[in-house]
Structures are given as structure tokens and as C-alpha cells.
Design a protein around this motif. Structure first.
Motif, mmCIF file in Angstrom:
data_model
loop_
_atom_site.group_PDB
_atom_site.id
_atom_site.type_symbol
_atom_site.label_atom_id
_atom_site.label_comp_id
_atom_site.label_asym_id
_atom_site.label_seq_id
_atom_site.Cartn_x
_atom_site.Cartn_y
_atom_site.Cartn_z
ATOM 1 N N HIS A 1 21.320 -78.261 -92.923
ATOM 2 C CA HIS A 1 20.968 -79.462 -93.686
ATOM 3 C C HIS A 1 19.452 -79.654 -93.719
ATOM 4 O O HIS A 1 18.881 -80.005 -94.760
ATOM 5 N N GLU A 2 18.784 -79.413 -92.601
ATOM 6 C CA GLU A 2 17.324 -79.548 -92.526
ATOM 7 C C GLU A 2 16.628 -78.540 -93.441
ATOM 8 O O GLU A 2 15.650 -78.874 -94.114
ATOM 9 N N ILE A 3 17.131 -77.306 -93.468
ATOM 10 C CA ILE A 3 16.549 -76.270 -94.334
ATOM 11 C C ILE A 3 16.715 -76.656 -95.796
ATOM 12 O O ILE A 3 15.762 -76.575 -96.583
ATOM 13 N N LYS B 1 21.948 -74.738 -102.843
ATOM 14 C CA LYS B 1 22.152 -76.168 -102.552
ATOM 15 C C LYS B 1 20.862 -76.961 -102.776
ATOM 16 O O LYS B 1 20.890 -78.078 -103.284
ATOM 17 N N ALA B 2 19.737 -76.387 -102.398
ATOM 18 C CA ALA B 2 18.448 -77.064 -102.582
ATOM 19 C C ALA B 2 18.119 -77.210 -104.069
ATOM 20 O O ALA B 2 17.626 -78.256 -104.499
ATOM 21 N N LEU B 3 18.398 -76.174 -104.853
ATOM 22 C CA LEU B 3 18.158 -76.244 -106.297
ATOM 23 C C LEU B 3 18.997 -77.347 -106.923
ATOM 24 O O LEU B 3 18.513 -78.130 -107.753
ATOM 25 N N GLU B 4 20.239 -77.411 -106.503
ATOM 26 C CA GLU B 4 21.153 -78.441 -107.011
ATOM 27 C C GLU B 4 20.664 -79.834 -106.608
ATOM 28 O O GLU B 4 20.610 -80.745 -107.435
ATOM 29 N N ALA B 5 20.276 -79.982 -105.351
ATOM 30 C CA ALA B 5 19.806 -81.282 -104.849
ATOM 31 C C ALA B 5 18.511 -81.712 -105.528
ATOM 32 O O ALA B 5 18.264 -82.904 -105.720
ATOM 33 N N LEU C 1 13.649 -77.367 -98.361
ATOM 34 C CA LEU C 1 13.532 -76.625 -99.618
ATOM 35 C C LEU C 1 13.551 -77.573 -100.820
ATOM 36 O O LEU C 1 12.760 -77.421 -101.756
ATOM 37 N N THR C 2 14.432 -78.560 -100.783
ATOM 38 C CA THR C 2 14.540 -79.532 -101.877
ATOM 39 C C THR C 2 13.227 -80.275 -102.060
ATOM 40 O O THR C 2 12.742 -80.436 -103.188
#
Length: 172
Positions: free
Chosen positions: A7-9, A60-64, A13-14
Motif C-alpha cells: 500500500h505504501e509503494i 494500481k498506482a496508475l489507476e489511483a 508511486l501515485t
């Protein structure tokens, strides 16, 4: 890796994706530790942030971050390193420089101000992109040119202009 670490990563990234607006996804697999450290140092010296992450966490970061680039799903395979820079063409230029001494890093894809570039063949196009500062400078130069010509014309013909005005006044 624990769920909290993942989650932190993703969160990190987000935040970087939102902050920079530009990122490159590269392949640095099979490089020695010494070579990776040298590459990290070069990127750091040039103000480019480098982070190795799992493809699923990058997705996940791209989506967030709200990045809609389905073309990048295809490049998120194998080993992925993500590069962040406020200057859009800086990572491409540095990758080209690093490739003079080896065949890595390989460009998998890039996202520059909503434009998506996929594949290593895009490296030259990305390196030749102009930064916002360069474009603004060119526009200012173009806008100043006509004004300089008018001022120059008035200064060089100032005496003629004064004579014409004086003659017109005398006639009127």
C-alpha cells in the motif's frame, strides 16, 4: 511483502505520478548491482527519480492517479523500473547516453502530459521533445521579433518621421 508495504509503494508511486505528470517505464533486468548503482547515480544527478516496482503495483498506482493509458498495460511485463522527471525529455536523453555503453535500460513505455509512447523505437522522438520552458522561450522570441523591428524602424527613421510631421503641420 506485507500488505501495508504494498500500500505504501502504491501510494508513493501515485503521488509521484500526480506530482511529475511524466514518467517512463524501462527494463533494467539482468544488470549487475554495480551497473544498476551507476545508473541510479546518473539519474539522481540529473534530477530524475528512479524506482523499481512490481508491475501490479504500478498498475494500481496508475489507476489511483487517474492515468488512462491502456496501451501501458502491455508493457507492464517482466522487470519494470519507473522513472519520474519534471522535464519530459530528460529521461530519454539520459537513456540514450547510457545506451552508448550498454544495451540497457530499454524503454518499454512513457507517459508525457497525457500522450503515451510505447516501445524502445520511441526513444528518439522522446529525446527530441521540447520542454515547456524551451517552447515558452521560443514563443517569447517570436513575439518580441516584430516589436523589435518596429522600434528599430522608428529609431532609425526618427529624424525622417519628425520632418514628415513638421511638413504636414506646416501645410495644414
Amino acid at each position: 511483502m506485507r500488505k501495508e508495504e504494498k500500500h505504501e509503494i502504491v501510494q508513493s508511486l501515485t503521488e509521484q505520478i500526480k506530482e511529475y505528470g511524466n514518467f517512463y517505464i524501462t527494463d533494467t533486468a539482468d544488470l549487475t548491482v554495480a551497473k544498476i548503482n551507476a545508473i541510479r547515480r546518473k539519474f539522481f544527478e540529473n534530477g530524475i527519480s528512479l524506482q523499481v516496482a512490481k508491475n501490479s503495483l504500478i498498475r494500481k498506482a496508475l489507476e489511483a492517479a487517474g492515468v488512462e493509458a491502456p496501451e501501458l498495460d502491455g508493457v507492464l511485463k517482466g522487470s519494470s523500473t519507473i522513472l519520474f522527471s519534471s522535464v519530459a525529455n530528460a529521461p530519454a536523453k539520459l537513456i540514450k547516453e547510457l545506451r552508448k555503453t550498454g544495451d540497457k535500460p530499454i524503454l518499454k513505455g512513457a507517459y508525457i502530459d497525457t500522450a503515451v509512447f510505447v516501445g524502445d523505437k520511441q526513444l528518439d522522438a522522446l529525446a527530441s521533445l521540447k520542454s515547456k520552458e524551451e517552447l515558452v522561450g521560443e514563443i517569447i522570441g517570436l513575439l518580441q521579433s516584430p516589436a523589435k523591428n518596429v522600434i528599430s524602424g522608428l529609431q532609425s527613421g526618427g529624424n525622417k518621421l519628425a520632418g514628415i510631421v513638421k511638413t504636414l503641420q506646416e501645410r495644414g
